[in-house]
Motif scaffolding. Sequence first.
Motif, PDB file in Angstrom:
ATOM      1  N   MET A   1       0.843  -1.177   0.000  1.00  5.28           N
ATOM      2  CA  MET A   1       0.000   0.000   0.000  1.00  5.28           C
ATOM      3  C   MET A   1       0.889   1.243   0.000  1.00  5.28           C
ATOM      4  SD  MET A   1      -3.010   0.735   2.668  1.00  5.28           S
ATOM      5  CE  MET A   1      -3.845   2.257   2.674  1.00  5.28           C
ATOM      6  N   SER A   2       0.522   2.185  -0.842  1.00  3.49           N
ATOM      7  CA  SER A   2       1.340   3.379  -0.968  1.00  3.49           C
ATOM      8  C   SER A   2       0.519   4.612  -0.611  1.00  3.49           C
ATOM      9  CB  SER A   2       1.857   3.504  -2.400  1.00  3.49           C
ATOM     10  OG  SER A   2       2.537   4.710  -2.571  1.00  3.49           O
ATOM     11  N   HIS A   3       1.177   5.623  -0.163  1.00  2.00           N
ATOM     12  CA  HIS A   3       0.502   6.879   0.129  1.00  2.00           C
ATOM     13  C   HIS A   3       0.717   7.886  -1.003  1.00  2.00           C
ATOM     14  CE1 HIS A   3       4.531   7.151   1.799  1.00  2.00           C
ATOM     15  NE2 HIS A   3       4.451   8.452   1.758  1.00  2.00           N
ATOM     16  N   TRP A   4       1.232   7.416  -2.129  1.00  2.00           N
ATOM     17  CA  TRP A   4       1.407   8.238  -3.324  1.00  2.00           C
ATOM     18  C   TRP A   4       0.054   8.299  -4.017  1.00  2.00           C
ATOM     19  CZ3 TRP A   4       6.302   9.914  -5.347  1.00  2.00           C
ATOM     20  CH2 TRP A   4       6.209  10.585  -6.563  1.00  2.00           C
ATOM     21  N   THR A   5      -0.569   9.450  -4.018  1.00  2.00           N
ATOM     22  CA  THR A   5      -1.906   9.598  -4.586  1.00  2.00           C
ATOM     23  C   THR A   5      -1.840  10.309  -5.939  1.00  2.00           C
ATOM     24  OG1 THR A   5      -2.257  11.732  -3.506  1.00  2.00           O
ATOM     25  CG2 THR A   5      -2.915   9.756  -2.271  1.00  2.00           C
ATOM     26  N   LYS A   6      -2.930  10.228  -6.675  1.00  2.00           N
ATOM     27  CA  LYS A   6      -3.003  10.936  -7.962  1.00  2.00           C
ATOM     28  C   LYS A   6      -2.904  12.439  -7.744  1.00  2.00           C
ATOM     29  CE  LYS A   6      -5.674   7.488 -10.443  1.00  2.00           C
ATOM     30  NZ  LYS A   6      -6.911   7.181 -11.166  1.00  2.00           N
ATOM     31  N   TYR A  51       4.324   5.990   7.640  1.00  2.00           N
ATOM     32  CA  TYR A  51       4.660   4.751   6.950  1.00  2.00           C
ATOM     33  C   TYR A  51       6.032   4.231   7.371  1.00  2.00           C
ATOM     34  CZ  TYR A  51       0.749   4.283   3.731  1.00  2.00           C
ATOM     35  OH  TYR A  51      -0.493   4.069   3.202  1.00  2.00           O
ATOM     36  N   GLU A  52       6.961   5.125   7.583  1.00  2.00           N
ATOM     37  CA  GLU A  52       8.310   4.739   8.027  1.00  2.00           C
ATOM     38  C   GLU A  52       8.252   4.101   9.415  1.00  2.00           C
ATOM     39  OE1 GLU A  52      12.473   4.531   7.418  1.00  2.00           O
ATOM     40  OE2 GLU A  52      10.942   5.218   6.034  1.00  2.00           O
ATOM     41  N   GLU A  53       7.511   4.708  10.314  1.00  2.00           N
ATOM     42  CA  GLU A  53       7.364   4.161  11.660  1.00  2.00           C
ATOM     43  C   GLU A  53       6.690   2.792  11.617  1.00  2.00           C
ATOM     44  OE1 GLU A  53       5.310   7.101  13.991  1.00  2.00           O
ATOM     45  OE2 GLU A  53       6.945   8.539  13.803  1.00  2.00           O
ATOM     46  N   LEU A  54       5.671   2.656  10.794  1.00  2.00           N
ATOM     47  CA  LEU A  54       4.959   1.387  10.661  1.00  2.00           C
ATOM     48  C   LEU A  54       5.881   0.300  10.102  1.00  2.00           C
ATOM     49  CD1 LEU A  54       2.262  -0.106  10.903  1.00  2.00           C
ATOM     50  CD2 LEU A  54       1.718   0.678   8.600  1.00  2.00           C
ATOM     51  N   ALA A  55       6.673   0.654   9.100  1.00  2.00           N
ATOM     52  CA  ALA A  55       7.617  -0.308   8.516  1.00  2.00           C
ATOM     53  C   ALA A  55       8.638  -0.762   9.552  1.00  2.00           C
ATOM     54  CB  ALA A  55       8.322   0.310   7.315  1.00  2.00           C
ATOM     55  N   ASN A  56       9.118   0.154  10.375  1.00  3.03           N
ATOM     56  CA  ASN A  56      10.091  -0.211  11.410  1.00  3.03           C
ATOM     57  C   ASN A  56       9.458  -1.054  12.515  1.00  3.03           C
ATOM     58  OD1 ASN A  56      12.558   0.805  10.414  1.00  3.03           O
ATOM     59  ND2 ASN A  56      11.880   2.874  10.898  1.00  3.03           N
ATOM     60  N   MET A  57       8.197  -0.786  12.843  1.00  3.09           N
ATOM     61  CA  MET A  57       7.505  -1.611  13.839  1.00  3.09           C
ATOM     62  C   MET A  57       7.338  -3.042  13.324  1.00  3.09           C
ATOM     63  SD  MET A  57       4.643   1.083  15.312  1.00  3.09           S
ATOM     64  CE  MET A  57       3.495  -0.216  15.600  1.00  3.09           C
ATOM     65  N   ARG A  58       6.969  -3.178  12.066  1.00  2.69           N
ATOM     66  CA  ARG A  58       6.820  -4.506  11.462  1.00  2.69           C
ATOM     67  C   ARG A  58       8.165  -5.234  11.418  1.00  2.69           C
ATOM     68  NH1 ARG A  58       2.966  -2.634   6.608  1.00  2.69           N
ATOM     69  NH2 ARG A  58       0.972  -2.808   7.705  1.00  2.69           N
ATOM     70  N   ALA A  59       9.209  -4.494  11.100  1.00  2.96           N
ATOM     71  CA  ALA A  59      10.546  -5.094  11.028  1.00  2.96           C
ATOM     72  C   ALA A  59      10.994  -5.580  12.404  1.00  2.96           C
ATOM     73  CB  ALA A  59      11.546  -4.087  10.464  1.00  2.96           C
ATOM     74  N   LYS A  60      10.706  -4.814  13.444  1.00  3.21           N
ATOM     75  CA  LYS A  60      11.061  -5.237  14.802  1.00  3.21           C
ATOM     76  C   LYS A  60      10.337  -6.535  15.159  1.00  3.21           C
ATOM     77  CE  LYS A  60      12.025  -0.610  16.494  1.00  3.21           C
ATOM     78  NZ  LYS A  60      11.569   0.504  17.336  1.00  3.21           N
ATOM     79  N   ALA A  61       9.073  -6.637  14.763  1.00  6.58           N
ATOM     80  CA  ALA A  61       8.319  -7.863  15.022  1.00  6.58           C
ATOM     81  C   ALA A  61       8.913  -9.036  14.237  1.00  6.58           C
ATOM     82  CB  ALA A  61       6.852  -7.663  14.651  1.00  6.58           C
TER      83      ALA A  61
END
Length: 142
Positions: A1-6, A51-61
């Motif tokens: 999922m990306s936060h890059w919108t039209k 998104y960066e914080e979420l990615a790092n939380m997932r990586a820690k898990a």
Amino acid sequence: MSHWTKRFDKATASLREGGYFEGKQPLEELLPPDDWRLKEILKYREQSVIYEELANMRAKAQIRKLLDKHGITNPVSASILLRQCGMAEGDIRQITGIKRSAFFANVTRVVRRGHGTASLLPKEAVAIVRYRLEGRRHSEEA
């Protein structure tokens, strides 16, 4: 999922055409606060942080799961491994639960300054930790 919108895409295209990206001056100084393009850029920046914080939380898990999978339950042993993989002290402490005093008493003694102290973000360190624990077996499967 990306936060890059039209809408963000249109905003950056409009700013590029207008020559706003050619100088070094921040967009906040070049555009009025109510400009729709500036609002889209600021919204994108804010979402990027989330998104960066979420990615790092997932990586820690993920790292925690890898450690558990390989039976590394001792916080000191896990911390040494993660420090050798280049992770920062704060991230290591969150993953392993090691106390600050125990970290400095045990981990820094083994992993000296300049060896494994690059302070990679957790999402960057997942592949290194996986390789250290699983070796070529995992990298050949990918």
